[in-house]
Design a protein around this motif. Structure first.
Motif, PDB file in Angstrom:
ATOM      1  N   ASN A  28     111.575  95.906 -73.018  1.00 33.00           N
ATOM      2  CA  ASN A  28     111.423  97.313 -72.740  1.00 33.00           C
ATOM      3  C   ASN A  28     111.985  97.959 -71.429  1.00 33.00           C
ATOM      4  OD1 ASN A  28     109.594  96.943 -70.435  1.00 33.00           O
ATOM      5  ND2 ASN A  28     107.811  96.559 -71.624  1.00 33.00           N
ATOM      6  N   CYS A  29     112.105  99.143 -71.066  1.00 29.23           N
ATOM      7  CA  CYS A  29     112.982  99.587 -69.877  1.00 29.23           C
ATOM      8  C   CYS A  29     112.260  99.014 -68.504  1.00 29.23           C
ATOM      9  CB  CYS A  29     112.890 101.311 -70.028  1.00 29.23           C
ATOM     10  SG  CYS A  29     113.487 101.862 -71.346  1.00 29.23           S
ATOM     11  N   ASP A  30     111.043  98.732 -68.472  1.00 27.80           N
ATOM     12  CA  ASP A  30     110.542  98.229 -67.196  1.00 27.80           C
ATOM     13  C   ASP A  30     111.070  96.738 -67.026  1.00 27.80           C
ATOM     14  OD1 ASP A  30     109.135 100.527 -66.438  1.00 27.80           O
ATOM     15  OD2 ASP A  30     107.165  99.660 -67.430  1.00 27.80           O
ATOM     16  N   GLU A  31     111.081  96.149 -67.882  1.00 26.76           N
ATOM     17  CA  GLU A  31     111.494  94.695 -68.139  1.00 26.76           C
ATOM     18  C   GLU A  31     113.216  94.733 -67.644  1.00 26.76           C
ATOM     19  OE1 GLU A  31     109.287  91.938 -70.869  1.00 26.76           O
ATOM     20  OE2 GLU A  31     110.319  93.394 -71.843  1.00 26.76           O
ATOM     21  N   LEU A  32     113.753  95.668 -67.969  1.00 27.26           N
ATOM     22  CA  LEU A  32     115.177  95.823 -67.867  1.00 27.26           C
ATOM     23  C   LEU A  32     115.478  96.072 -66.382  1.00 27.26           C
ATOM     24  CD1 LEU A  32     118.225  97.025 -69.759  1.00 27.26           C
ATOM     25  CD2 LEU A  32     117.793  98.263 -67.652  1.00 27.26           C
ATOM     26  N   VAL A  33     114.648  97.146 -65.809  1.00 28.47           N
ATOM     27  CA  VAL A  33     114.799  97.318 -64.488  1.00 28.47           C
ATOM     28  C   VAL A  33     114.536  96.271 -63.410  1.00 28.47           C
ATOM     29  CG1 VAL A  33     114.092  98.741 -62.559  1.00 28.47           C
ATOM     30  CG2 VAL A  33     114.373  99.766 -64.772  1.00 28.47           C
ATOM     31  N   GLU A  34     113.746  95.506 -63.915  1.00 23.88           N
ATOM     32  CA  GLU A  34     113.491  94.072 -63.099  1.00 23.88           C
ATOM     33  C   GLU A  34     114.703  93.288 -63.188  1.00 23.88           C
ATOM     34  OE1 GLU A  34     110.897  93.398 -61.110  1.00 23.88           O
ATOM     35  OE2 GLU A  34     110.187  95.504 -61.434  1.00 23.88           O
ATOM     36  N   LEU A  35     115.430  93.145 -64.063  1.00 26.02           N
ATOM     37  CA  LEU A  35     116.427  92.218 -64.282  1.00 26.02           C
ATOM     38  C   LEU A  35     117.940  92.669 -64.085  1.00 26.02           C
ATOM     39  CD1 LEU A  35     115.199  90.767 -67.644  1.00 26.02           C
ATOM     40  CD2 LEU A  35     115.279  89.721 -65.428  1.00 26.02           C
ATOM     41  N   VAL A  36     117.988  94.153 -63.766  1.00 23.76           N
ATOM     42  CA  VAL A  36     119.287  94.747 -63.609  1.00 23.76           C
ATOM     43  C   VAL A  36     120.446  94.101 -62.510  1.00 23.76           C
ATOM     44  CG1 VAL A  36     118.688  96.433 -61.760  1.00 23.76           C
ATOM     45  CG2 VAL A  36     120.538  96.885 -63.374  1.00 23.76           C
ATOM     46  N   THR A  37     119.787  93.724 -61.230  1.00 30.63           N
ATOM     47  CA  THR A  37     120.723  92.870 -60.527  1.00 30.63           C
ATOM     48  C   THR A  37     121.196  91.546 -61.106  1.00 30.63           C
ATOM     49  OG1 THR A  37     119.336  94.094 -58.755  1.00 30.63           O
ATOM     50  CG2 THR A  37     120.898  92.151 -58.082  1.00 30.63           C
ATOM     51  N   ALA A  38     120.280  90.940 -61.461  1.00 32.77           N
ATOM     52  CA  ALA A  38     120.881  89.621 -62.076  1.00 32.77           C
ATOM     53  C   ALA A  38     121.726  89.835 -63.262  1.00 32.77           C
ATOM     54  CB  ALA A  38     119.325  88.700 -62.702  1.00 32.77           C
ATOM     55  N   VAL A  42     118.915  91.874 -72.990  1.00 33.49           N
ATOM     56  CA  VAL A  42     119.243  93.083 -72.273  1.00 33.49           C
ATOM     57  C   VAL A  42     120.389  93.844 -72.987  1.00 33.49           C
ATOM     58  CG1 VAL A  42     120.463  93.752 -70.047  1.00 33.49           C
ATOM     59  CG2 VAL A  42     118.677  91.918 -69.806  1.00 33.49           C
ATOM     60  N   VAL A  43     121.360  92.932 -73.394  1.00 35.05           N
ATOM     61  CA  VAL A  43     122.400  93.810 -74.209  1.00 35.05           C
ATOM     62  C   VAL A  43     121.816  94.298 -75.408  1.00 35.05           C
ATOM     63  CG1 VAL A  43     124.540  93.161 -75.416  1.00 35.05           C
ATOM     64  CG2 VAL A  43     124.238  92.214 -73.298  1.00 35.05           C
ATOM     65  N   ALA A  44     120.891  93.763 -75.891  1.00 39.85           N
ATOM     66  CA  ALA A  44     120.118  94.398 -77.165  1.00 39.85           C
ATOM     67  C   ALA A  44     119.432  95.813 -76.782  1.00 39.85           C
ATOM     68  CB  ALA A  44     119.488  93.349 -77.976  1.00 39.85           C
ATOM     69  N   HIS A  45     118.748  95.584 -75.917  1.00 44.07           N
ATOM     70  CA  HIS A  45     118.128  96.856 -75.320  1.00 44.07           C
ATOM     71  C   HIS A  45     119.125  97.808 -75.077  1.00 44.07           C
ATOM     72  CE1 HIS A  45     114.835  99.217 -73.755  1.00 44.07           C
ATOM     73  NE2 HIS A  45     115.805  99.502 -72.606  1.00 44.07           N
ATOM     74  N   GLY A  91     118.733 105.915 -72.089  1.00 49.83           N
ATOM     75  CA  GLY A  91     118.452 105.712 -70.890  1.00 49.83           C
ATOM     76  C   GLY A  91     118.803 104.618 -69.920  1.00 49.83           C
ATOM     77  N   CYS A  92     118.451 103.454 -70.422  1.00 47.93           N
ATOM     78  CA  CYS A  92     118.860 102.338 -69.663  1.00 47.93           C
ATOM     79  C   CYS A  92     120.380 102.151 -69.605  1.00 47.93           C
ATOM     80  CB  CYS A  92     118.338 101.148 -70.144  1.00 47.93           C
ATOM     81  SG  CYS A  92     116.548 101.289 -69.688  1.00 47.93           S
ATOM     82  N   GLU A  93     121.031 102.680 -70.581  1.00 53.43           N
ATOM     83  CA  GLU A  93     122.419 102.491 -70.629  1.00 53.43           C
ATOM     84  C   GLU A  93     123.286 103.328 -69.790  1.00 53.43           C
ATOM     85  OE1 GLU A  93     126.285 102.902 -73.653  1.00 53.43           O
ATOM     86  OE2 GLU A  93     124.431 103.473 -74.315  1.00 53.43           O
TER      87      GLU A  93
END
Length: 76
Positions: A2-12, A26-29, A35-37
């Motif tokens: 989900n979006c919250d998980e992506l935000v936690e992983l964005v730097t990595a 991440v790529v699939a999301h 919004g995340c894109e």
């Protein structure tokens, strides 16, 4: 993912530091979430623009002092 998980992983993710399975999630999301894109695109643009800034020691002392004061008071 989900979006919250992506935000936690964005730097990595942007550093290429995720394991292959997590990176694929991440790529699939991103393929499904505009919004995340957009969020990732903004992050990349910020990184590129910050990389173009001159080193802080090249700023005139008064400008550097004004900026530091502004940032110290920004969160208030």
């Amino acid at each position: 993912m989900n979006c919250d998980e992506l935000v936690e992983l964005v730097t990595a993710f942007l550093e290429g530091a995720l394991d292959p399975a997590t990176e694929q999630r991440v790529v699939a999301h991103l393929a499904e979430c505009d919004g995340c894109e957009t969020y990732i695109a903004q992050f990349r643009q910020t990184i590129a623009l910050v990389g173009e800034l001159p080193p802080p020691e090249t700023l005139p002392a008064n400008v550097r002092a004004d900026l530091l004061t502004a940032f110290r008071h920004w969160s208030r």
